[in-house]
Scaffold this motif. Structure first.
Motif, PDB file in Angstrom:
ATOM      1  N   SER A  47      -3.794  17.689  -4.764  1.00 38.88           N
ATOM      2  CA  SER A  47      -4.932  16.873  -5.177  1.00 38.88           C
ATOM      3  C   SER A  47      -5.047  16.871  -6.698  1.00 38.88           C
ATOM      4  O   SER A  47      -4.709  17.848  -7.361  1.00 38.88           O
ATOM      5  CB  SER A  47      -6.219  17.435  -4.560  1.00 38.88           C
ATOM      6  OG  SER A  47      -7.328  16.666  -4.932  1.00 38.88           O
ATOM      7  N   ARG A 105       0.836  -1.205   0.000  1.00 38.45           N
ATOM      8  CA  ARG A 105       0.000   0.000   0.000  1.00 38.45           C
ATOM      9  C   ARG A 105       0.876   1.262   0.000  1.00 38.45           C
ATOM     10  O   ARG A 105       0.620   2.196  -0.754  1.00 38.45           O
ATOM     11  CB  ARG A 105      -0.921  -0.023   1.216  1.00 38.45           C
ATOM     12  CG  ARG A 105      -1.954   1.073   1.233  1.00 38.45           C
ATOM     13  CD  ARG A 105      -2.894   0.936   2.423  1.00 38.45           C
ATOM     14  NE  ARG A 105      -3.822  -0.163   2.212  1.00 38.45           N
ATOM     15  CZ  ARG A 105      -3.951  -1.209   3.029  1.00 38.45           C
ATOM     16  NH1 ARG A 105      -3.215  -1.324   4.115  1.00 38.45           N
ATOM     17  NH2 ARG A 105      -4.829  -2.156   2.768  1.00 38.45           N
ATOM     18  N   ASP A 106       1.913   1.262   0.805  1.00 36.62           N
ATOM     19  CA  ASP A 106       2.795   2.427   0.918  1.00 36.62           C
ATOM     20  C   ASP A 106       3.665   2.646  -0.316  1.00 36.62           C
ATOM     21  O   ASP A 106       4.153   3.751  -0.548  1.00 36.62           O
ATOM     22  CB  ASP A 106       3.702   2.301   2.148  1.00 36.62           C
ATOM     23  CG  ASP A 106       2.942   2.425   3.463  1.00 36.62           C
ATOM     24  OD1 ASP A 106       1.768   2.870   3.442  1.00 36.62           O
ATOM     25  OD2 ASP A 106       3.524   2.066   4.505  1.00 36.62           O
ATOM     26  N   THR A 121      -5.698  11.977  -3.861  1.00 34.59           N
ATOM     27  CA  THR A 121      -4.781  12.702  -2.992  1.00 34.59           C
ATOM     28  C   THR A 121      -3.545  11.834  -2.765  1.00 34.59           C
ATOM     29  O   THR A 121      -3.543  10.952  -1.901  1.00 34.59           O
ATOM     30  CB  THR A 121      -5.453  13.044  -1.643  1.00 34.59           C
ATOM     31  OG1 THR A 121      -6.702  13.682  -1.896  1.00 34.59           O
ATOM     32  CG2 THR A 121      -4.582  13.953  -0.797  1.00 34.59           C
ATOM     33  N   SER A 155      -0.642  12.310  -1.386  1.00 33.92           N
ATOM     34  CA  SER A 155       0.011  12.347  -0.070  1.00 33.92           C
ATOM     35  C   SER A 155      -0.684  11.444   0.945  1.00 33.92           C
ATOM     36  O   SER A 155      -0.068  10.984   1.899  1.00 33.92           O
ATOM     37  CB  SER A 155       0.065  13.772   0.467  1.00 33.92           C
ATOM     38  OG  SER A 155      -1.245  14.267   0.690  1.00 33.92           O
ATOM     39  N   LYS A 156      -1.963  11.179   0.729  1.00 30.03           N
ATOM     40  CA  LYS A 156      -2.712  10.301   1.631  1.00 30.03           C
ATOM     41  C   LYS A 156      -2.919   8.911   1.039  1.00 30.03           C
ATOM     42  O   LYS A 156      -3.420   8.021   1.723  1.00 30.03           O
ATOM     43  CB  LYS A 156      -4.074  10.926   1.956  1.00 30.03           C
ATOM     44  CG  LYS A 156      -3.961  12.215   2.744  1.00 30.03           C
ATOM     45  CD  LYS A 156      -5.308  12.773   3.066  1.00 30.03           C
ATOM     46  CE  LYS A 156      -5.169  14.076   3.836  1.00 30.03           C
ATOM     47  NZ  LYS A 156      -6.466  14.676   4.148  1.00 30.03           N
ATOM     48  N   GLY A 157      -2.562   8.737  -0.249  1.00 32.18           N
ATOM     49  CA  GLY A 157      -2.728   7.434  -0.896  1.00 32.18           C
ATOM     50  C   GLY A 157      -4.181   7.038  -1.036  1.00 32.18           C
ATOM     51  O   GLY A 157      -4.540   5.875  -0.885  1.00 32.18           O
ATOM     52  N   PHE A 158      -5.039   8.016  -1.363  1.00 30.67           N
ATOM     53  CA  PHE A 158      -6.478   7.817  -1.278  1.00 30.67           C
ATOM     54  C   PHE A 158      -7.195   8.454  -2.467  1.00 30.67           C
ATOM     55  O   PHE A 158      -6.757   9.477  -2.968  1.00 30.67           O
ATOM     56  CB  PHE A 158      -6.954   8.489   0.018  1.00 30.67           C
ATOM     57  CG  PHE A 158      -8.336   8.154   0.448  1.00 30.67           C
ATOM     58  CD1 PHE A 158      -8.611   6.963   1.087  1.00 30.67           C
ATOM     59  CD2 PHE A 158      -9.374   9.041   0.228  1.00 30.67           C
ATOM     60  CE1 PHE A 158      -9.887   6.655   1.504  1.00 30.67           C
ATOM     61  CE2 PHE A 158     -10.663   8.744   0.634  1.00 30.67           C
ATOM     62  CZ  PHE A 158     -10.921   7.548   1.275  1.00 30.67           C
ATOM     63  N   TYR A 159      -8.276   7.830  -2.919  1.00 30.57           N
ATOM     64  CA  TYR A 159      -9.157   8.445  -3.920  1.00 30.57           C
ATOM     65  C   TYR A 159     -10.566   8.540  -3.336  1.00 30.57           C
ATOM     66  O   TYR A 159     -10.944   7.764  -2.454  1.00 30.57           O
ATOM     67  CB  TYR A 159      -9.166   7.657  -5.244  1.00 30.57           C
ATOM     68  CG  TYR A 159      -9.823   6.298  -5.165  1.00 30.57           C
ATOM     69  CD1 TYR A 159     -11.186   6.139  -5.384  1.00 30.57           C
ATOM     70  CD2 TYR A 159      -9.090   5.156  -4.880  1.00 30.57           C
ATOM     71  CE1 TYR A 159     -11.795   4.895  -5.305  1.00 30.57           C
ATOM     72  CE2 TYR A 159      -9.675   3.913  -4.815  1.00 30.57           C
ATOM     73  CZ  TYR A 159     -11.031   3.790  -5.027  1.00 30.57           C
ATOM     74  OH  TYR A 159     -11.636   2.552  -4.943  1.00 30.57           O
ATOM     75  N   HIS A 160     -11.322   9.522  -3.830  1.00 30.22           N
ATOM     76  CA  HIS A 160     -12.704   9.689  -3.388  1.00 30.22           C
ATOM     77  C   HIS A 160     -13.508  10.377  -4.487  1.00 30.22           C
ATOM     78  O   HIS A 160     -13.048  11.334  -5.096  1.00 30.22           O
ATOM     79  CB  HIS A 160     -12.789  10.541  -2.121  1.00 30.22           C
ATOM     80  CG  HIS A 160     -14.195  10.726  -1.637  1.00 30.22           C
ATOM     81  ND1 HIS A 160     -14.857   9.747  -0.938  1.00 30.22           N
ATOM     82  CD2 HIS A 160     -15.063  11.746  -1.791  1.00 30.22           C
ATOM     83  CE1 HIS A 160     -16.087  10.180  -0.676  1.00 30.22           C
ATOM     84  NE2 HIS A 160     -16.232  11.398  -1.177  1.00 30.22           N
ATOM     85  N   ASP A 178      -7.976   3.025  -1.293  1.00 32.42           N
ATOM     86  CA  ASP A 178      -6.552   3.107  -1.566  1.00 32.42           C
ATOM     87  C   ASP A 178      -6.248   2.333  -2.845  1.00 32.42           C
ATOM     88  O   ASP A 178      -7.169   1.928  -3.569  1.00 32.42           O
ATOM     89  CB  ASP A 178      -5.759   2.568  -0.379  1.00 32.42           C
ATOM     90  CG  ASP A 178      -6.085   1.113  -0.052  1.00 32.42           C
ATOM     91  OD1 ASP A 178      -6.714   0.411  -0.873  1.00 32.42           O
ATOM     92  OD2 ASP A 178      -5.701   0.665   1.048  1.00 32.42           O
ATOM     93  N   HIS A 182     -14.480   5.254  -2.902  1.00 34.14           N
ATOM     94  CA  HIS A 182     -13.268   5.715  -2.236  1.00 34.14           C
ATOM     95  C   HIS A 182     -12.396   4.526  -1.863  1.00 34.14           C
ATOM     96  O   HIS A 182     -12.860   3.390  -1.833  1.00 34.14           O
ATOM     97  CB  HIS A 182     -13.604   6.516  -0.973  1.00 34.14           C
ATOM     98  CG  HIS A 182     -14.310   5.690   0.053  1.00 34.14           C
ATOM     99  ND1 HIS A 182     -15.659   5.496   0.031  1.00 34.14           N
ATOM    100  CD2 HIS A 182     -13.846   4.984   1.106  1.00 34.14           C
ATOM    101  CE1 HIS A 182     -16.012   4.712   1.042  1.00 34.14           C
ATOM    102  NE2 HIS A 182     -14.926   4.383   1.699  1.00 34.14           N
TER     103      HIS A 182
END
Length: 108
Positions: free
Chosen positions: A36, A14-15, A54, A56-61, A70, A68
């Motif tokens: 973003s 994940r990282d 995003t 830096s957060k390793g996230f989509y939404h 990872d 949403h």
């Protein structure tokens, strides 16, 4: 492949799977606000971008349909892969060879 992938290996994958690169293979992303990116959501039909990534957060939404997650969730939702197959594919992309899962851990 039976058994369970160790949590430490899932965290490593994940990282080391940049969300903007993983999603960017399927969605054209453009700059949005600072840190973003945005694009058209692949999970529903839309004409103006409500899908944000995003890095830096390793996230989509998606603000339109609430999709949403990872990079692993992306692979399961977008590609239809199982969790284990998604982790294996992302690990391979990150240049990591996953150790054989512990079959005893699956029984717990």
């Amino acid at each position: 492949m039976s058994g369970r992938i160790r949590d430490v290996d899932v965290t490593y994958v994940r990282d080391h799977s940049p969300i903007d690169e993983v999603v960017g293979e399927y969605v054209q992303l453009k700059g949005a606000s600072v840190g973003s990116l945005k694009g058209l959501c692949p999970f529903h039909d839309e004409k103006s971008p409500s899908f944000h990534v995003t890095p830096s957060k390793g996230f989509y939404h998606c603000f339109g349909c609430s999709a949403h997650g990872d990079a692993i969730r992306w692979m399961t939702d977008q590609r239809g892969l199982s969790f284990m197959d998604a982790v294996k594919e992302l690990a391979e992309s990150a240049g990591m060879q996953l150790p054989a899962p512990d079959p005893k851990a699956a029984a717990k």
